[in-house]
Design a protein around this motif. Structure first.
Motif, short mmCIF file in Angstrom:
data_model
loop_
_atom_site.label_atom_id
_atom_site.label_comp_id
_atom_site.label_asym_id
_atom_site.label_seq_id
_atom_site.Cartn_x
_atom_site.Cartn_y
_atom_site.Cartn_z
N UNK A 1367 82.56 -89.72 39.37
CA UNK A 1367 82.53 -88.37 38.81
C UNK A 1367 81.13 -87.77 38.93
N UNK A 1368 80.11 -88.56 38.56
CA UNK A 1368 78.73 -88.03 38.61
C UNK A 1368 78.29 -87.80 40.05
N UNK A 1369 78.91 -88.53 40.98
CA UNK A 1369 78.49 -88.42 42.37
C UNK A 1369 79.09 -87.23 43.10
N UNK A 1370 79.94 -86.44 42.43
CA UNK A 1370 80.60 -85.31 43.10
C UNK A 1370 79.58 -84.31 43.62
N UNK A 1371 79.86 -83.72 44.79
CA UNK A 1371 78.93 -82.75 45.38
C UNK A 1371 78.76 -81.52 44.49
N UNK A 1372 79.71 -81.29 43.59
CA UNK A 1372 79.60 -80.14 42.68
C UNK A 1372 78.33 -80.24 41.82
N UNK A 1373 77.82 -81.47 41.66
CA UNK A 1373 76.61 -81.63 40.83
C UNK A 1373 75.32 -81.65 41.66
N UNK A 1374 75.43 -81.37 42.97
CA UNK A 1374 74.21 -81.36 43.80
C UNK A 1374 73.18 -80.38 43.25
N UNK A 1375 73.68 -79.27 42.69
CA UNK A 1375 72.76 -78.20 42.27
C UNK A 1375 72.33 -78.34 40.82
N UNK A 1376 72.73 -79.41 40.15
CA UNK A 1376 72.33 -79.56 38.74
C UNK A 1376 70.80 -79.61 38.70
N UNK A 1377 70.17 -78.73 37.93
CA UNK A 1377 68.70 -78.70 38.03
C UNK A 1377 68.04 -79.92 37.39
N UNK A 1378 67.14 -80.56 38.14
CA UNK A 1378 66.27 -81.57 37.54
C UNK A 1378 64.91 -80.90 37.56
N UNK A 1379 64.49 -80.41 36.40
CA UNK A 1379 63.28 -79.59 36.38
C UNK A 1379 62.04 -80.47 36.42
N UNK A 1380 60.92 -79.79 36.34
CA UNK A 1380 59.63 -80.47 36.43
C UNK A 1380 59.50 -81.51 35.34
N UNK A 1381 59.13 -82.73 35.70
CA UNK A 1381 58.86 -83.81 34.73
C UNK A 1381 60.09 -84.25 33.95
N UNK A 1382 61.29 -83.80 34.37
CA UNK A 1382 62.47 -84.24 33.60
C UNK A 1382 62.81 -85.69 33.87
N UNK A 1383 62.25 -86.26 34.98
CA UNK A 1383 62.56 -87.68 35.22
C UNK A 1383 62.08 -88.54 34.04
N UNK A 1384 61.06 -88.03 33.30
CA UNK A 1384 60.59 -88.80 32.13
C UNK A 1384 61.64 -88.79 31.02
N UNK A 1385 62.26 -87.63 30.80
CA UNK A 1385 63.35 -87.57 29.81
C UNK A 1385 64.50 -88.47 30.25
N UNK A 1386 64.78 -88.43 31.56
CA UNK A 1386 65.89 -89.24 32.07
C UNK A 1386 65.61 -90.73 31.87
N UNK A 1387 64.34 -91.11 32.05
CA UNK A 1387 63.99 -92.52 31.86
C UNK A 1387 64.24 -92.92 30.40
#
Length: 1649
Positions: A1367-1387
Motif C-alpha cells: 500500500x505504501x509503495x503505490x505510485x500515488x504516494x510518489x508526490x507525498x512531500x518529504x520536506x526539509x529535515x523531515x527525515x529526522x522526524x521519520x527516524x
C-alpha cells in the motif's frame, strides 16, 4: 525597551586568572549573584538540560587563548554534558558540529564573519550569552571588531526582543565606566571593578633600561642582565619564565643562557637530575623529533613557541609545571594561550616584529599586563616578581603605561566604511537614520562625546551640536558616499536609503577591505594572465603595510628565480615581494629569514578569501573565461598546487613525488590516463607497480558526465534539463560528506555566463539515480554557434565536465503572439441581458470593457470561446453569460464547470450558491475528492462543478452514463494550467468531450478562461474556437493597473535567504501600503509563521506593534477565543493573519472574513490561496519564488502561472486606482522574471509523461481497440497541435509530416509495450484488449505502475505487514512531500512504530507513508502539524488503493489475502491494529481496565456487546460506565442474515443460487453513516459478501453492498462446485473491526436435502 531590564556584566581585574573561573560561574550561575536570568541554569527544566535552546559564545582575542579556554570549559562543563568547541582560523566546524555545540569559543574576527552573513542568522538567534574576554582590546587595531560585534548584538536584542546577555572581562582600566556604558551595563548591579590591590599574589615589578647604542653590545648586555636575574631567582628555589619575541629567539636565548652558565660554573642551579621522575621523563623526551628540545632538556631549560608541534608544546608545558624544567624561554603566545604561572617572569627586550604593520613595534600594554599576570602562582607563592628589560628611552613609557594608565580610545573610525558595508549587506541598516542609530551603539560614539578633540571635533561643533547627531550623520554620509563610489552599495542621497550591491555583499562575506575593492575595480579586467592576477592580489590593501628590507633582498632575489611566474616590479618593490611570497606559498617553497617567514604566514592567511572574493566578482559580472581562471586559482591556493601541475598531485600524500614528476615530464593528461591500461601506465613511467596505483587513484578523482536536453520555450528562452551522472568511487577521506560543483552555462564567443548555480553532490547521490537539474537561459539573435554547459568542481583542480549545445539544427517556435485590441466601447448596461431575473443577479450597473467586448459572442451565439485576460478582469461573469445563454436556449442540458484546484471549486460553489442558483431555481452539485454525489443528484443537477480527476474518472465510461452525454456547455477555468502537473488530465477530458461531441448528434459548447497567452491560436484551434470567439487581451489591460517591483536577494541557502527578505517585506508594506490591505505569499506553512513573527518584531521596534490591527480590544478577545491554532491566535493580536492548508476550516474562514472586512491589515499565506479564495489586496508581496519539492529533494521554482495568479490578487477593483506587487526573488533569477512577468508565457503540453494511464483508460472503455485508434485519439489532443508548432520542445527534428507520423507511431507502440509489460493489456496481432489489472487501474483511477506492482507482489496468502508495504509503495504516494529535515522526524517515528522500515530511505515518500499509516494505527502523536495534513491525504488516497488490491485478490480467487486486505481497510478506518489492538477500542469510552474486565467475562469484540441487553451490561460493568457504553454501542449496526439455497434456471442449465436477506436490527438507527471518529472524512457503511471455501482458501464470488435497513439479493454458486464441504458465506464490514460473521452453506445444503 526590554534590553535595559537585564544586566549586562562587566568585570575588570588585574590579569591573574580571575576571569576564567568567573566566566564558568556566570554560565552555571548558581543564584549567588542576584541575576534576573541564569544561563545554563534557566534551560534546566524537569531535571533535564534542553541543549538545543541556547548557545554561549566566548570571544577571545587570540587563537592560543581560545584553545586554552576551550579545554578549560570542556573539563568544567563535562558533567553537564555540554559540548564546547573552538571556532577559529585553525579549527573550522561543520554545520552539524555547530548545531551540536552549546558553547562556541571564537576570535572576534571569526564571530564577525559569521554574524555578518544572513545565512548564519539561525545560529546567532540562539545565542543567549556573549562573553567578551579582554575588552581592553578596544584600544588596539582590532578594537573596531569588538565594537561592531557589540553594536550588532545590541541591535539584534532590540529588533528581535530576545535576550542576549553580554559579559565583558578585562584588565583594570582607567575609564571603565565608559566601557561599561558601551556594553550597556547597569552600573549599580552589573559593574565590578577590582584594582591592583585585589591581586591574589602581590607583584613586585622591576624596570631595567639599557642605554647601550651598539647592536651587538646591547644584545650581550641584555643576555647578561637576564642571566643574573634568573640566577637570583633560581638560588631562592623559584622557577623562571623568560619571554622573547620571536620563535628563533627562544632557541638562541636558551642556548646563550646555557653557555653563560657553563662559563660561570652555575650549571648545577639549572639541572634537574635530582628530580625523582627524571629518568622516566628523559626517555619520553628522547622520543621527540625536536633536536633543540632534547639537547636543552639536559640543562634543565625548556623552549616554547607556536611553531613547535602540539605534542612537543604539551610536553614542555607538563615538564615545567612538574618542576623538571627550571627555566622556560617562550614567546608571548604562551602568556595568552596556556595557563602556566611561574614565580619570576622576565621580559627580555620590548621590540616585536609585526608583519601587518610591516616592521618593529613596541610590545603593547596588553601583552605586558598579560605576561606579568603569569608571575606568582596563587597556590604556592606569597608574591610574584615581574622584570621588564627594555631600552632606556622606552622606560618611562612602560612605567606610565603600567601605573597611571591612559584611557582607552576607539579605533572604529578607521574601519567605519567596512563595518557600515557589512551592516548594509546583512540588511540591518537600510538608510541613514538606521545607520546613525547603529553608530550610537558603538564605543566611538561614547568617546566622541567625552573626548571630541581626539576625533577631530572642535569645541565649537560640540557647542552647536551637543548630541553630536550632525557629526554622526556626516560620518555616515561620507562613508556611504565612498562605498557608493566603489560600487559597494547604492546610496540614494535624496531619500537617504542604502541599497546593497553584489560587490558590497562579496566584500562583507569575504572580509575584504574597502580600499582593496577600489583596487580591484581599477585592476580587474575581462582578460588577464597569471602574473597580472597575482600582481593584482599583491596590491590588496590587506598587504599594504608589508615593507621591503635591505637584509631580505638577497633571499628575495634567490626566491624570485624559483618562481614560475613573472614578478611585476621585481623583488625590490613591495608588491613584487608579496607576489613572490604568494608564489612561494603555492609552490610550497621554504623560506629562511625570520621576517620573511612571518610575512609569508601573514600573506597566506588572507590569500584564500581574497581569491574566492575575486572569483565571485568575476562570476557576478558574467565573465566566463575569467571566472574559470579565478576558480582554478582559488583551488590552487587551497591545495598549494599550480594549475599547470599534474591533477594527480592532489593525492600527493598517497602517490610518491617521483611518480608524479614522471607523469609531468611525460605530459600525460587525465584523459589519456583514463584510456590507458595499468601496464601501459607502468611502462610509461618505467615502474610497473605504479600503473596499478595510478589507476586506483584515477578512480577516486571526481568525474561527472553531463547530458542535456534543450527545449525552446519561446524564441528567446531555452529550458535546459541537465542530467548529471557521477563517475568515480566515493571515499570519505578524499571527498568528505559532499562535493560542490559549479554549473555554468556560457557563450564562449561572447565570453558571457548566462546561468550559474552551485550543485551539491552527496555520497548517496553517487550510488543512486543520475541527478536532474532544470533551468532556463536566454538566447539572442543572431544565434551564437553554441552554448557550453560546464560543471567545475569547487575544490578539485582540473575536475570538470562539459556538454556542448549546438544551435545548428535547433528549430525555434514561431514568433507570433497576437493580442486582441481592447476596443474603446461604451460599457454595456446590465439591462442588455433583456431578462429581469438575470439582471437582478448583478449588483453593478454596467459590464466592464472586457465583458462588454465579448458580450455578444457569449450571450447571443453558440460559438466556442477562448477568453484570455489578466487575473482580476471579471472572467467568471463572462462564463456566467454563456451559462445564461444555455438556460435560455437548452434548459434541459447541463453545464459542467471544470476547475483545476479544489480550492477554486469550493470558491465557485460558495459564490454561485449565494448569488446564482437560488435566484434561478437551478440545482448544482460539487464533485471533488471530498464529495462524490450519488447518481440521482447528478441526473437532476443543472450545474456540475468538478475537478479534472473526478470528471475524468466519470467520463471514462461515457457510453453507459447518460448524464455525460447531456452536457451542453463545458467551462474550463484557468485552462493555461494545461502545462502544469495536472495539465494532462485537463487535456484528456477536453479531448474526450470533443470526441463525444463528434460521436453524438448534440454539440457541446466549450468556453475556456485563462490568463493572457502567448500561443492562444493553438489553444483555440484545439478547443474548436473560431476567429471571432478568440479574445486574448494583453497582460496590461487590467481593470486596475498594476505596478510591479522585482528585487533580487543573494544567499545560496533557502532558509537564510527567506530570513533576509523579512525586513524588505516590512519596508515594502511601510512604503507602498502603510494602511491598506497586504497579502504576502510564501512557500510553506513554516514560512507563514516565521514571516509573521518577524513582521511583529519589526513593528515592535518601530514602536507600533499593533499598527496592523483594525478592531477594538473587546472584539479581538472575542475572536481570539474562537481560534484553535496557537500560532494564528498569537499573530492575530498584532493584526496579522496566517492562511494555509494546515488550518482547520473554521479558522481559515475566520481569517478570510477578518481580512476581507479590514479588521486585520496583513495576511501571510501559502501560494494555494492565490487560486482558491478571491481576497484581493492593495499590495501583494511574493516572498521567494521557490518551494521545496520533496520528490526532487531540493527547492524548485513556482510555475510562472502561479506567480501571475498571485500578482493578479493586487488591486481591488472597487477601491484602488492601481495595485502594487513586490516580488522578492533569488538574485540569479531576477532577469528571467523581469522578462516573463511582462510578456505572456506559452503553454506546452505535458501529456507525454502520463500518456500510459490515459491510453489504458481508453482501451478499457473500448475507445481504442487498434493502434490506428490510438493515433486517431492523439490527433484530438493539444499535444498534437504543439508538435507541429514547437517540435524541438518535444525532441523532434523538424515539422515534416513523415517525421510527425513516425513520432506518433513510436509513441503509441512504446506506450502499448509498457502497458503490456505491466500486465494491463494484451496485444494480439493488431488488436489490443484490456486485462484484469488494466481494468482495475481504470476503474479506481490508479496509475498503471501501481497495479503492475500489485500483480507482482500480492499472493494467495499475503500477510498484513506485506500488504501495508505494498500500500505504501503505490505510485500515488510518489508526490507525498518529504520536506526539509523531515527525515529526522521519520527516524524518531520509526523507533516508535511496531513494524520495521528501511532506515536508509527515511527521506523517501513511500517510507514516510508507511510510517504515517503505522502512527495512525498506533495512535502515536505526530511531530508537527504538517504531518497531520499529510496523514489526511495519505488516508484519503488509501481507500481506492486498498479496494483495488481487494479486487486483485478476489479476481485471483484468493480468500485469505482478500480478507486480510479488508482488515487493512478496517484498520485505516478505525486507526487501530487488527492483530495488536482489541476491537473494543472502537468504543470511545473504552479503557484498558474495562477491556480486561470484559475479556474475563469472555467478551472480546463489539458484536458480543451488541447482543447483550442493557441490564447485563450494568451487571458486568460499573453502572457509571454502562450508560456511556450503551450510548457508544448505538453507533454500531446489528445485522441479521437469512440464507436459503435454491435452484435457478440460468438459460439452458439449472444452477444453485444462494438467496440472502440482510436486515439491520437497531430500529432507532436509520443512517448509512459509518462511525469512524479517527478517519478524517465522512464515510458510508458498506459490507462485503464473500462466498468462499475456508478449507481450500478459495474465493468463488464477492459482492460489495450498502443498505439503510433491509437488503434482498442472491449469489450464484459456481457450477464447478459439487460438494458444499467447507463452503461459507462470510459477511465482512468495510469499516468495523471484528464484525465478521461466517455462515456455513454445508448445513443449508443438508437441511435442503
Amino acid at each position: 525597551m526590554a534590553v535595559h531590564s537585564f544586566h549586562i556584566h562587566q568585570v575588570k581585574a588585574k590579569t591573574a586568572h580571575i576571569p576564567n573561573p568567573l566566566a564558568t560561574f556566570l554560565l552555571l550561575n548558581p543564584q549567588n549573584f542576584n541575576y534576573e536570568r541564569p544561563h545554563i541554569g534557566q534551560h534546566f527544566r524537569d531535571g533535564y538540560l534542553h541543549k538545543n535552546e541556547f548557545k554561549i559564545v566566548y570571544v577571545a582575542p587570540m587563537k592560543a587563548l581560545a584553545a586554552e579556554v576551550t579545554s578549560t570549559f570542556s573539563n568544567r562543563l563535562s558533567p553537564l554534558n555540554v559540548t564546547v568547541r573552538e571556532l577559529t582560523g585553525d579549527m573550522q566546524l561543520s554545520k552539524n558540529e555547530l548545531e551540536e555545540t552549546q558553547m562556541i569559543v571564537t576570535t572576534p574576527e571569526k564571530w564577525d564573519v559569521i554574524t555578518r552573513k544572513s545565512s548564519d542568522m539561525s545560529l546567532s538567534m540562539l545565542v543567549k550569552l556573549l562573553i567578551i574576554d579582554e575588552v581592553h582590546l578596544l584600544n588596539d587595531d582590532r578594537g573596531s571588531v569588538i565594537e561592531a560585534l557589540v553594536a550588532r548584538t545590541l541591535r539584534q536584542v532590540e529588533s528581535t526582543q530576545s535576550m542576549i546577555r553580554i559579559v565583558g572581562l578585562s584588565a583594570t582600566l582607567p575609564n571603565y565606566v565608559e566601557v561599561a556604558q558601551f556594553l550597556r551595563v547597569n552600573p549599580e548591579a552589573g559593574l565590578f571593578f577590582f584594582d591592583s590591590s585585589y591581586r591574589p599574589v602581590p607583584l613586585e615589578q622591576k624596570y631595567i633600561g639599557v642605554s647601550e647604542q651598539n647592536f651587538s653590545a646591547r644584545n650581550e648586555l641584555l643576555h647578561e642582565i637576564c642571566y643574573n636575574k634568573i640566577v637570583d631567582s633560581l638560588k631562592r628555589g623559584h622557577q623562571v619564565m623568560v619571554f622573547v619575541h620571536s620563535r628563533k629567539d627562544t632557541v638562541k636565548t636558551a642556548e646563550k643562557l646555557v653557555e653563560i652558565s657553563r662559563k660561570n660554573e652555575d650549571f648545577d642551579l639549572f639541572t634537574n637530575e635530582s628530580h625523582p621522575q627524571h629518568g622516566l621523563v628523559k626517555k619520553e623526551v628522547m622520543k621527540s623529533r625536536n633536536k633543540n628540545l632534547v639537547q636543552l632538556f639536559e640543562y634543565g631549560v625548556g623552549i616554547h613557541h607556536a611553531g613547535m608541534l602540539r605534542a612537543d608544546r604539551g610536553l614542555t608545558e607538563r615538564l615545567f609545571s612538574q618542576g623538571l624544567l627550571r627555566v622556560l624561554v617562550c614567546t608571548a603566545t604562551l602568556a595568552w594561550g596556556v595557563n602556566l604561572p611561574a614565580h619570576t617572569v622576565v621580559i627580555k627586550g620590548t621590540q616585536i616584529y609585526d608583519a601587518k604593520a610591516g616592521g618593529w613595534r613596541d610590545l603593547g600594554m596588553l601583552d605586558v599586563m598579560q605576561i606579568f599576570g603569569r608571575a606568582g602562582r596563587p597556590q604556592f607563592d606569597k608574591s610574584g616578581e615581574g622584570i621588564i628589560i627594555t631600552s632606556h628611552n622606552k622606560l618611562a613609557y612602560y612605567l606610565r603605561l603600567l601605573t597611571s594608565q591612559l584611557p582607552i580610545e576607539s579605533q572604529f573610525i578607521n574601519s567605519l566604511k567596512d563595518n557600515l558595508n557589512a551592516e548594509v549587506a546583512l540588511g540591518t541598516v537600510t538608510n541613514v537614520k538606521e545607520a546613525c542609530a547603529w553608530l550610537g551603539y558603538t564605543y566611538l560614539f561614547i568617546r566622541m562625546k567625552m573626548n571630541p578633540l581626539a576625533y577631530g571635533i572642535g569645541w565649537d561643533e560640540v557647542i552647536a551640536d551637543p548630541s553630536l547627531s550632525l557629526k554622526q550623520r556626516a560620518l555616515v554620509s561620507d562613508a556611504a558616499r565612498a562605498l557608493d563610489k566603489a560600487k559597494m552599495m547604492r546610496f540614494d542621497e535624496k531619500s537617504g536609503n542604502f541599497y546593497c550591491t553584489e560587490l558590497g555583499r562579496i566584500a562583507s562575506h569575504f572580509y575584504i577591505q574597502y580600499s582593496s575593492v577600489e583596487t580591484y575595480n581599477e585592476m580587474l579586467r575581462r582578460h588577464m594572465n597569471d602574473s597580472e592576477v597575482i600582481d593584482m592580489v599583491a596590491h590588496s590593501s590587506e598587504f599594504e603595510n608589508i615593507v621591503v628590507r635591505e637584509e631580505e633582498q638577497n633571499e628575495l632575489e634567490m626566491l624570485a628565480r624559483t618562481c614560475p611566474l613573472e614578478i611585476k616590479g621585481g623583488p625590490s618593490n613591495k608588491h613584487g615581494k608579496v607576489s613572490i611570497l604568494i608564489q612561494m606559498y603555492i609552490s610550497r617553497g621554504s623560506i629562511d629569514s625570520f621576517s620573511l617567514v612571518s610575512d609569508a604566514a601573514y600573506v597566506s592567511a588572507s590569500l584564500a578569501r581574497i581569491m574566492r572574493a575575486l572569483f565571485e566578482i568575476c562570476l557576478r559580472r558574467g565573465w566566463s573565461e575569467m571566472s574559470s581562471f579565478m576558480l582554478e586559482y582559488c583551488k590552487a591556493v587551497d591545495r598549494q598546487i599550480w594549475p599547470h601541475q599534474h591533477p594527480l598531485r592532489q593525492f600527493d600524500k598517497d602517490i610518491s613525488a617521483d611518480i608524479l614528476r614522471k607523469l609531468e615530464e611525460r605530459r600525460v593528461d587525465l584523459d589519456h590516463l583514463y584510456e590507458m591500461q595499468e601496464k601501459d601506465i607502468g611502462a610509461l613511467i618505467r615502474y610497473t607497480p605504479a600503473g596499478r596505483l595510478v589507476k586506483q587513484y584515477l578512480g577516486y578523482f571526481p568525474m561527472l558526465h553531463l547530458f542535456a536536453t534543450v527545449s525552446p520555450i519561446t524564441r528567446t528562452v531555452l529550458k535546459i534539463d541537465l542530467i548529471i551522472t557521477p563517475d568515480f568511487s566515493w571515499k570519505d577521506r578524499f571527498h568528505g560528506t559532499a562535493q560542490r560543483w559549479w554549473i555554468l552555462v556560457e557563450d564562449s564567443e561572447n565570453d558571457h555566463i548566462y546561468h550559474s548555480e552551485l550543485f551539491t553532490l552527496t555520497k548517496r547521490m553517487t550510488n543512486g539515480e543520475p541527478q536532474k537539474l532544470s533551468f532556463t537561459v536566454p538566447i539572442f539573435e543572431p544565434h551564437p554557434p553554441q552554448y557550453i554547459i560546464r560543471a567545475i568542481s569547487d575544490s578539485w583542480m582540473h575536475a570538470e565536465a562539459f556538454y556542448t549545445i549546438s544551435f545548428q539544427n535547433l528549430a525555434l517556435p514561431e514568433a507570433h503572439t497576437t493580442h486582441t485590441e481592447l476596443l474603446d466601447l461604451k460599457p454595456l448596461p446590465v439591462t442588455a441581458l433583456g431578462n429581469g431575473t438575470y439582471e437582478a443577479l448583478y449588483t453593478f450597473s454596467h459590464f466592464n470593457p472586457i465583458q462588454t467586448q465579448a458580450f455578444h459572442v457569449l450571450y447571443h451565439t453558440d460559438q466556442n470561446v477562448l477568453l484570455g485576460a489578466p487575473t482580476g478582469s471579471g472572467k467568471t461573469i463572462s462564463a456566467e453569460l454563456a451559462m445564461l445563454h444555455l438556460f435560455n436556449t437548452q434548459p434541459d442540458m447541463k453545464v459542467i464547470y471544470i476547475a483545476p484546484l479544489k480550492a477554486i471549486v469550493r470558491e465557485r460553489m460558495n459564490d454561485w450558491k449565494k448569488h446564482l442558483v437560488s435566484k434561478l431555481g437551478k440545482r448544482m452539485v460539487e464533485m471533488t475528492g471530498d464529495y462524490t454525489p450519488d447518481m440521482t443528484a447528478l441526473l437532476s443537477a443543472d450545474i456540475i462543478i468538478a475537478t479534472p480527476e473526478k470528471w475524468d474518472g466519470i467520463s471514462r465510461n461515457w457510453h453507459s452514463r447518460s448524464y455525460v452525454k447531456k452536457v451542453g456547455l463545458m467551462i474550463l477555468d484557468e485552462i493555461h494550467l494545461l502545462g502544469a502537473d495536472r495539465g494532462p488530465i485537463l487535456e484528456v477530458i477536453v479531448s474526450r468531450m470533443r470526441y463525444i461531441s463528434s460521436q453524438t448528434e448534440r454539440s457541446i459548447r466549450f468556453v475556456g478562461l485563462s490568463t493572457a497567452l502567448a500561443n492562444a491560436h493553438d489553444l483555440a484551434d484545439w478547443l474548436g474556437v473560431e476567429e471571432n470567439g478568440l479574445f486574448n487581451f494583453k497582460p496590461s489591460v487590467r481593470p486596475v493597473p498594476l505596478e510591479v517591483h522585482i528585487q533580487g536577494y543573494p544567499g545560496k541557502f533557502y532558509c537564510p535567504r527567506m530570513n533576509s527578505m523579512n525586513k524588505p517585506t516590512y519596508a515594502a508594506i511601510s512604503t507602498h501600503s502603510p494602511t491598506k490591505p497586504v497579502l504576502i505569499f510564501v512557500s510553506s506553512r513554516r514560512q507563514t509563521r516565521l514571516t509573521a513573527l518577524d513582521l511583529i518584531q519589526f513593528a515592535a521596534s518601530d514602536e507600533c506593534p499593533r499598527h496592523f490591527l483594525g478592531m477594538p480590544e473587546e472584539a479581538l478577545q472575542m475572536i481570539l477565543s474562537q481560534v484553535t491554532d496557537q500560532n494564528l491566535r498569537h499573530t492575530l493580536q498584532f493584526g496579522i493573519g496566517l492562511h494555509h492548508a494546515g488550518l482547520n476550516d473554521k479558522d481559515r474562514s475566520l481569517v478570510e472574513e477578518l481580512f476581507a472586512n479590514n479588521k486585520i491589515q496583513v495576511l501571510v499565506c501559502t501560494s494555494t490561496l492565490a487560486w482558491g479564495v478571491n481576497l484581493p489586496a492593495h499590495l501583494v508581496i511574493i516572498k521567494g519564488t521557490e518551494y521545496y519539492d520533496g520528490k526532487a529533494k531540493r527547492y524548485v521554482d513556482f510555475p510562472i502561472t502561479d506567480i501571475l495568479q498571485m500578482m493578479g490578487r493586487a488591486g481591488r477593483p472597487q477601491y484602488d486606482q492601481h495595485g502594487k506587487a513586490v516580488i522578492l526573488v533569488h538574485e540569479p533569477k531576477k532577469s528571467f522574471y523581469k522578462k516573463f512577468l511582462y510578456e505572456p508565457f506559452p503553454v506546452e503540453s505535458s501529456l507525454r509523461e502520463q500518456l500510459n494511464d490515459h491510453i489504458n483508460a481508453e482501451i478499457v472503455s473500448g475507445t481504442i481497440c487498434h493502434k490506428e485508434d490510438a493515433i486517431y485519439y492523439l490527433t484530438w489532443t493539444y499535444l498534437f497541435r504543439r508538435l507541429m508548432v514547437n517540435p524541438s520542445y518535444y525532441g523532434l527534428e523538424d515539422k515534416d509530416p513523415g517525421t510527425l507520423s513516425s513520432y506518433l507511431s513510436s509513441l503509441v507502440l512504446s506506450t502499448f509495450e509498457d502497458l503490456e509489460d505491466s500486465g494491463c493489456i494484451k496485444i494480439t496481432e493488431d488488436r489490443v484488449e484490456p486485462m484484469m489489472l488494466g481494468s482495475i487501474a481504470a476503474q479506481y483511477y490508479l496509475k498503471y505502475t501501481t497495479v503492475s506492482m500489485f500483480g507482482s507482489n500480492i499472493g494467495a496468502d499475503t500477510s498484513l505487514e506485506v500488504f501495508l508495504h505494498i500500500l505504501s509503495g503505490a505510485s500515488e504516494y510518489d508526490e507525498l512531500p518529504v520536506r526539509h529535515n523531515e527525515e529526522n522526524y521519520n527516524a524518531d517515528l520509526s523507533n516508535k512504530v511496531p513494524l520495521l522500515v528501511d532506515k536508509n530511505l527515511l527521506d523517501d515518500p513511500h517510507v514516510k507513508a508507511n510510517l504515517l499509516f503505522q502512527a495512525h494505527f498506533s495512535q502515536i502523536e505526530l511531530p508537527i502539524t504538517d504531518y497531520v495534513t499529510d496523514l489526511k491525504s495519505v488516508l484519503d488516497q488509501s481507500i481506492r488503493i486498498i479496494q483495488a488490491m481487494i479486487d486483485v485478490c478476489a479476481n485471483s480467487g484468493w480468500l485469505s489475502s482478500s480478507i486480510t486486505c479488508m482488515r487493512l481497510l478496517q484498520m485505516v478506518m478505525q486507526g487501530l491494529w487488527y492483530d495488536r489492538d482489541s476491537p473494543l477500542r472502537m468504543l470511545p469510552c473504552m479503557t484498558d481496565d474495562l477491556i480486561n474486565l470484559l475479556n474475563q467475562k469472555g467478551i472480546s469484540n463489539v458484536l458480543q456487546l451488541l447482543d447483550l441487553p442493557l441490564t447485563s451490561l450494568q451487571d458486568i460493568t460499573r453502572s457509571s460506565v454502562s450508560s456511556r457504553l450503551y450510548e457508544d454501542l448505538q453507533h454500531f449496526p446489528r445485522i441479521q442474515a437469512w440464507l436459503k439455497l435454491q435452484r435457478r434456471n440460468a438459460g439452458d442449465e439449472r444452477r444453485m443460487s444462494l438467496n440472502i436477506r440482510l436486515e439491520k436490527k437497531n430500529g432507532s438507527r436509520r443512517t448509512l453513516r459509518a462511525f469512524v471518529p479517527r478517519f478524517p472524512k465522512v464515510k458510508d457503511e458498506a459490507w462485503w459478501l464473500i462466498l468462499g471455501n475456508t478449507s481450500t482458501a478459495e474465493l468463488y464470488a464477492l459482492k460489495r453492498v450498502s443498505f439503510p435497513d433491509i437488503l434482498q439479493m442472491h449469489m450464484d454458486i459456481p457450477s464447478t462446485v459439487n460438494n458444499f464441504q467447507g463452503m461459507k458465506l462470510i459477511l465482512v464490514s468495510d469499516c468495523y473491526l471484528g464484525f465478521e460473521r461466517e455462515y456455513p452453506i454445508e448445513e443449508l445444503a443438508k437441511s435442503r436435502r
